[in-house]
Design a protein around this motif. Structure first.
Motif, PDB file in Angstrom:
ATOM      1  N   HIS A  53      -5.086  -0.047  -4.428  1.00 42.95           N
ATOM      2  CA  HIS A  53      -3.571  -0.042  -4.949  1.00 42.95           C
ATOM      3  C   HIS A  53      -3.560  -0.124  -6.320  1.00 42.95           C
ATOM      4  O   HIS A  53      -4.463  -0.581  -7.073  1.00 42.95           O
ATOM      5  N   GLY A 101      -2.319  -4.346   3.436  1.00 40.80           N
ATOM      6  CA  GLY A 101      -1.556  -3.262   2.803  1.00 40.80           C
ATOM      7  C   GLY A 101      -0.092  -4.051   2.438  1.00 40.80           C
ATOM      8  O   GLY A 101       0.648  -3.563   1.705  1.00 40.80           O
ATOM      9  N   TYR A 122       0.871  -1.311   0.036  1.00 41.08           N
ATOM     10  CA  TYR A 122       0.103   0.045   0.015  1.00 41.08           C
ATOM     11  C   TYR A 122       0.969   1.405   0.005  1.00 41.08           C
ATOM     12  O   TYR A 122       1.737   1.449   0.827  1.00 41.08           O
TER      13      TYR A 122
END
Length: 503
Positions: free
Chosen positions: A207, A412, A190
């Motif tokens: 993303h 992430g 992320y």
């Protein structure tokens, strides 16, 4: 071999050696796109004249001694959420029918700086809010879903209609279509790839990453996209680097986490078999297999939807109230549902995500990567709404696809899908390699080492989706389709329970 059949790395090498020109490569890919687009519908539009001009400019630059790198003169498709100055960004929606980008997104600007040749914009599930991309068909079988929301990008690459493409991933939207079409998809850490100029679905989960034919290709594209951009508040100030690191091919000492729970629950037998065979290949390359327990799995669905639904609704609040009729029915229902969620539910989801990230960090301290199926089943027949598993449970097709990909969005961490063969229906199966934050080098190293063991690495889909209707029929021994009434809308989540999380 025709130029459109070359992987990015092979095309770049041929261009560098002056065995192939950017113009020849672009003409071949444009011809391929024209041949398959009428039945696959990967592109919102192909801008052939502009692509030819860009290829000619790249060729002139190289003749003058200026070579910008491996993407120079290589054709790509760009998901239609990503702004290119002066071009429409429709998000595959009537809501954006008049939108023209005022400036380049960071991603588009970096690809242009790298000399890549833009062919056109690829289809997405409307505003990336779904896992099927209904206007696009699977490159292996027109009777199957493409996966989403980056379905157009994955199909274009799998069919040879783009040498590489860019997608976005909020709950699996790069990895799901890449896996279902037999190509490579990478969701980076992320914030590693800036999202400035990219239409948002859920800002805390979004993303941007590459869709390619091989892991080597994904590494080349990622290197061109990374780097801090202050215009994206989530952008990481991480230095650009080459991927993967030296030593690829020998995985001696690499600790590979094999989940005991969650990732192999409710997975089709042929998918599980293909992934476990691939895990054995990693072991044969020197990796050490370590059993791991995936933490906080009971919260995954609630956290994913608890974050995504209200954030998406907030983004669309103005246009949803002004012109709700312009949204597709499935997306309109989801956006409306976001107005019913309470602030407390959203805050509990945020708190649970923080706890999940900490728990994943502890797990990943014990292993270098975690391996898992990318999707629990191969590409579903178009129109199939649900699947019944061996334990008798019934799950929406879209819910099944997002189930295995959502944890990497919530936490992430980087996640790569690589093809690991075909299922009993002849359709592609993908394996995820999930790493630590900023562990792209390790994830790509493992993926590339595995890829080197396969004679079919980088293959295109069969011409014209030759598997056809025979593959679209249910396969004995696999999860059965369910068409209960009322059928859930495509992409509609199950009711989201409040998330209980305490320190």
């Amino acid at each position: 071999m025709r130029p459109y059949e070359l992987t990015l790395a092979d095309a770049a090498a041929a261009i560098r050696a002056k065995e192939l020109s950017p113009v020849e490569l672009t003409e071949s890919v444009l011809a391929r796109a024209e041949a398959v687009e009428s039945h696959l519908h990967a592109f919102v539009g192909v801008r052939a004249a502009e692509a030819r001009r860009a290829a000619a400019e790249a060729q002139d630059e190289m003749a003058a001694g200026r070579h910008r790198g491996p993407l120079h003169g290589v054709p790509l498709g760009l998901k239609d959420l990503i702004d290119v100055k002066g071009q429409p960004t429709t998000a595959s929606s009537s809501v954006r029918s008049d939108h023209i980008a005022a400036e380049d997104s960071t991603v588009a600007a970096r690809l242009a700086d790298a000399g890549a040749v833009l062919l056109g914009k690829t289809h997405t599930h409307e505003f990336a809010y779904g896992l099927t991309t209904p206007q696009t068909r699977n490159a292996w079988d027109e009777g199957r879903v493409a996966g989403g929301s980056s379905g157009g990008s994955a199909v274009a690459v799998a069919a040879g209609a783009a040498t590489f493409a860019i997608g976005t991933d909020t709950g699996g939207s790069i990895r799901v279509p890449a896996a279902l079409n037999g190509v490579v998809g990478l969701k980076p850490t992320y914030g590693l790839v800036p999202r400035y100029g990219v239409t948002s679905l859920s800002w805390s989960l979004d993303h941007v990453g590459p869709v390619t034919r091989t892991v080597e290709d994904a590494a080349l594209v990622l290197a061109a996209l990374t780097g801090h951009d202050p215009r994206d508040p989530a952008s990481i100030a991480a230095p650009r680097e080459a991927y993967p690191p030296h030593g690829e091919g020998d995985l001696t000492g690499l600790r590979v986490g094999v989940p005991r729970n969650y990732y192999f629950d409710r997975v089709a037998p042929d998918v599980e078999s293909a992934v476990r065979d691939a895990i054995d290949r990693l072991r044969d390359l020197g990796a050490r297999l370590v059993d791991v327990d995936i933490p906080m799995t009971r919260y995954v669905q609630a956290v994913q939807w608890g974050l995504m639904v209200p954030e998406a609704t907030a983004y669309h609040e103005g246009t949803l109230r002004a012109t709700p009729e312009l949204y597709a029915p499935d997306v309109r229902v989801l956006l409306g549902a976001g107005e019913l969620l309470l602030a407390g539910d959203y805050l509990r989801a945020q708190r649970a995500r923080t706890l999940m990230r900490r728990a994943w960090a502890r797990m990943l301290a014990e292993v270098d990567v975690v391996v898992a199926p990318s999707t629990p089943l191969t590409a579903a027949p178009v129109g199939q709404q649900s699947v019944q598993w061996a334990d008798g449970s019934v799950e929406g097709v879209c819910d099944s696809y997002v189930r295995l990909s959502a944890p990497a969005n919530i936490t992430g961490v980087p996640a790569l899908t690589v093809p690991v063969g075909q299922g009993a229906d002849g359709l592609p199966v993908g394996m995820q390699l999930i790493g630590r934050p900023l562990g792209e080098g390790t994830v790509l190293r493992a993926g590339r080492a595995y890829e080197a063991t396969r004679a079919d690495a980088g293959r295109l889909a069969p011409d014209g989706g030759v598997l056809g209707a025979a593959a679209s029929a249910p396969t004995p021994g696999l999860p059965a389709p369910v068409s209960a009434e009322p059928a859930p809308l495509s992409g509609e989540p199950a009711p989201t329970p409040a998330v209980e999380a305490r320190n």
